[in-house]
Design a protein around this motif. Sequence first.
Motif, PDB file in Angstrom:
ATOM      1  N   THR A 197       7.134  38.275  37.613  1.00 18.97           N
ATOM      2  CA  THR A 197       8.238  38.664  36.730  1.00 18.97           C
ATOM      3  C   THR A 197       8.787  37.453  35.991  1.00 18.97           C
ATOM      4  O   THR A 197       8.536  36.305  36.363  1.00 18.97           O
TER       5      THR A 197
ATOM      6  N   GLU B  59       4.966  30.139  38.157  1.00 25.45           N
ATOM      7  CA  GLU B  59       4.118  31.193  38.713  1.00 25.45           C
ATOM      8  C   GLU B  59       4.996  32.391  39.055  1.00 25.45           C
ATOM      9  O   GLU B  59       6.178  32.249  39.310  1.00 25.45           O
ATOM     10  N   GLY B  60       4.396  33.553  39.091  1.00 30.53           N
ATOM     11  CA  GLY B  60       5.101  34.752  39.512  1.00 30.53           C
ATOM     12  C   GLY B  60       4.804  35.926  38.606  1.00 30.53           C
ATOM     13  O   GLY B  60       4.328  35.764  37.483  1.00 30.53           O
TER      14      GLY B  60
ATOM     15  N   ARG C 122      12.498  30.944  37.913  1.00 33.41           N
ATOM     16  CA  ARG C 122      12.883  30.198  39.125  1.00 33.41           C
ATOM     17  C   ARG C 122      11.883  29.094  39.428  1.00 33.41           C
ATOM     18  O   ARG C 122      12.262  27.949  39.698  1.00 33.41           O
ATOM     19  N   ASP C 123      10.590  29.409  39.369  1.00 35.05           N
ATOM     20  CA  ASP C 123       9.558  28.423  39.660  1.00 35.05           C
ATOM     21  C   ASP C 123       9.563  27.316  38.615  1.00 35.05           C
ATOM     22  O   ASP C 123       9.455  26.129  38.940  1.00 35.05           O
TER      23      ASP C 123
ATOM     24  N   ALA D  79      11.885  36.595  36.024  1.00 34.40           N
ATOM     25  CA  ALA D  79      12.793  35.937  36.969  1.00 34.40           C
ATOM     26  C   ALA D  79      12.012  35.013  37.902  1.00 34.40           C
ATOM     27  O   ALA D  79      12.422  33.868  38.119  1.00 34.40           O
ATOM     28  N   ASP D  80      10.892  35.490  38.443  1.00 37.03           N
ATOM     29  CA  ASP D  80      10.069  34.655  39.332  1.00 37.03           C
ATOM     30  C   ASP D  80       9.573  33.416  38.606  1.00 37.03           C
ATOM     31  O   ASP D  80       9.655  32.299  39.129  1.00 37.03           O
ATOM     32  N   GLN D  81       9.040  33.605  37.413  1.00 37.11           N
ATOM     33  CA  GLN D  81       8.509  32.472  36.651  1.00 37.11           C
ATOM     34  C   GLN D  81       9.622  31.506  36.265  1.00 37.11           C
ATOM     35  O   GLN D  81       9.428  30.287  36.291  1.00 37.11           O
TER      36      GLN D  81
ATOM     37  N   VAL E  30      18.729  34.045  35.889  1.00 34.78           N
ATOM     38  CA  VAL E  30      18.252  32.936  36.718  1.00 34.78           C
ATOM     39  C   VAL E  30      18.802  31.617  36.187  1.00 34.78           C
ATOM     40  O   VAL E  30      19.315  30.788  36.944  1.00 34.78           O
TER      41      VAL E  30
END
Length: 112
Positions: free
Chosen positions: A32, A29-30, A38-39, A34-36, A77
């Motif tokens: 960006t 989820e996220g 990391r998740d 980077a967010d996706q 990431v």
Amino acid sequence: MIERIETGARMSKIVKHNGVAYLCGQVGEGATVADQTRDCLSRVEALLQQAGTSREHILQAIVWLADMADFAEMNEVWDSWVPAGHAPARACGEAKLARPELKVEIIVTAAC
């Protein structure tokens, strides 16, 4: 012997055979990449733990990006997540993912 963990009608989240754990593809989820990423890697780590293994034992990773322009952002990431000295064999390519909002999917195989 083949062990299937969290098996549904379509797939299993983990399949173990001959000391190897095969994980189903993980997305995150996220907003960006980077967010996706990391998740997604957090989900991979949870499945590895459930399979009785860890990031240090990853043999291979396949990374699908919706857009290869996001390669550097994903790698930033990824590089901080992979333990030093334990980088797996890895491939990365561009693919149309299951939903338009998805930017990255990671498939992992690990020794148990």
